[in-house]
Design a protein around this motif. Structure first.
Motif, PDB file in Angstrom:
ATOM      1  N   ARG A  62       5.907   5.830   9.861  1.00  7.55           N
ATOM      2  CA  ARG A  62       5.683   4.394  10.006  1.00  7.55           C
ATOM      3  C   ARG A  62       4.456   3.986   9.206  1.00  7.55           C
ATOM      4  O   ARG A  62       3.518   4.777   9.066  1.00  7.55           O
ATOM      5  CB  ARG A  62       5.482   4.036  11.485  1.00  7.55           C
ATOM      6  CG  ARG A  62       6.722   4.261  12.322  1.00  7.55           C
ATOM      7  CD  ARG A  62       6.435   4.013  13.810  1.00  7.55           C
ATOM      8  NE  ARG A  62       7.632   4.186  14.607  1.00  7.55           N
ATOM      9  CZ  ARG A  62       8.036   5.356  15.117  1.00  7.55           C
ATOM     10  NH1 ARG A  62       7.320   6.445  14.916  1.00  7.55           N
ATOM     11  NH2 ARG A  62       9.136   5.413  15.833  1.00  7.55           N
ATOM     12  N   TYR A  64       1.328   0.989   8.700  1.00  6.89           N
ATOM     13  CA  TYR A  64       0.566   0.000   9.460  1.00  6.89           C
ATOM     14  C   TYR A  64      -0.497  -0.635   8.572  1.00  6.89           C
ATOM     15  O   TYR A  64      -1.041   0.019   7.681  1.00  6.89           O
ATOM     16  CB  TYR A  64      -0.127   0.658  10.665  1.00  6.89           C
ATOM     17  CG  TYR A  64       0.820   1.165  11.698  1.00  6.89           C
ATOM     18  CD1 TYR A  64       1.155   0.391  12.804  1.00  6.89           C
ATOM     19  CD2 TYR A  64       1.405   2.422  11.574  1.00  6.89           C
ATOM     20  CE1 TYR A  64       2.042   0.856  13.753  1.00  6.89           C
ATOM     21  CE2 TYR A  64       2.301   2.897  12.522  1.00  6.89           C
ATOM     22  CZ  TYR A  64       2.613   2.100  13.610  1.00  6.89           C
ATOM     23  OH  TYR A  64       3.508   2.567  14.546  1.00  6.89           O
ATOM     24  N   GLN A  73       2.593  -2.753  12.641  1.00 10.30           N
ATOM     25  CA  GLN A  73       3.574  -1.975  11.889  1.00 10.30           C
ATOM     26  C   GLN A  73       4.192  -2.829  10.789  1.00 10.30           C
ATOM     27  O   GLN A  73       4.635  -3.951  11.018  1.00 10.30           O
ATOM     28  CB  GLN A  73       4.673  -1.447  12.822  1.00 10.30           C
ATOM     29  CG  GLN A  73       5.648  -0.551  12.098  1.00 10.30           C
ATOM     30  CD  GLN A  73       6.640   0.105  13.041  1.00 10.30           C
ATOM     31  OE1 GLN A  73       6.281   0.525  14.125  1.00 10.30           O
ATOM     32  NE2 GLN A  73       7.882   0.189  12.599  1.00 10.30           N
TER      33      GLN A  73
END
Length: 189
Positions: A62, A64, A73
């Motif tokens: 992910r 960010y 995010q």
């Protein structure tokens, strides 16, 4: 929970932002920052829950960014290694590599150039796993871990050389296994 601090000035540390990342980190290689974007690789279930943490476990990368004191995010690539857990991660510029394992070693090649839309580009499945990944030249990646049978029974230390010059088609150029099932390498820890 992840907290961001600015330590760019000598003798001064300033709190910047906080956020939450689902899952469990393997180690320090599971986190990387580039151009103000935090990249995080996690597995749904912790490693101490046994092999893969269960058949429904999967991993993700992910991205960010800091927004008004929060880490929000931007994007994600999920579903990596269904029923497996992360064994190795390496971020290098706009690309990332993730190794998961239960019976075979999928080496995933990720394009992270657009943090809002990271993409899985390629995947290579080979017996065993890499527990440490290290760039060794233009388009080459060294993997150190353990050899394994096609059923996942772990054998000796395995050193692999991967050609990752084409992220859509990663290939293992060579590998060598050292010692028996009792052998180990410090890089696994």
């Amino acid at each position: 929970a992840v907290h961001k601090f600015d330590a760019s000035r000598e003798g001064e540390t300033t709190y910047r932002a906080s956020g939450e990342v689902p899952g469990y980190l393997l180690n320090q290689w599971s986190l990387s920052e580039q151009d103000g974007v935090l990249r995080v690789a996690t597995t749904d279930r912790p490693s101490w829950w046994g092999e893969g943490g269960g058949r429904d476990s999967a991993s993700a990368v992910r991205t960010y960014a800091e927004r008004d004191g929060r880490l929000v995010q931007l994007g994600q690539v999920g579903g990596l290694g269904q029923g497996e857990r992360i064994f190795a991660v390496r971020f290098m510029g706009d690309v990332g590599f993730v190794v998961t394992f239960r019976q075979t070693d999928p080496l995933y090649a990720l394009d992270l150039s657009d943090p809002a839309a990271p993409k899985l580009l390629g995947e290579l499945k080979v017996p065993g796993y890499s527990a440490y990944l290290h760039p060794v030249g233009d388009g080459l990646l060294l993997g150190v871990g353990r050899a394994a049978t096609s059923q996942g029974a772990v054998r000796g230390v395995q050193v692999s050389l991967f050609d990752v010059s084409d992220l859509r088609r990663p290939a293992r150029l060579d590998q060598v296994t050292v010692g028996g099932s009792w052998s180990e390498s410090e890089v696994e820890n």
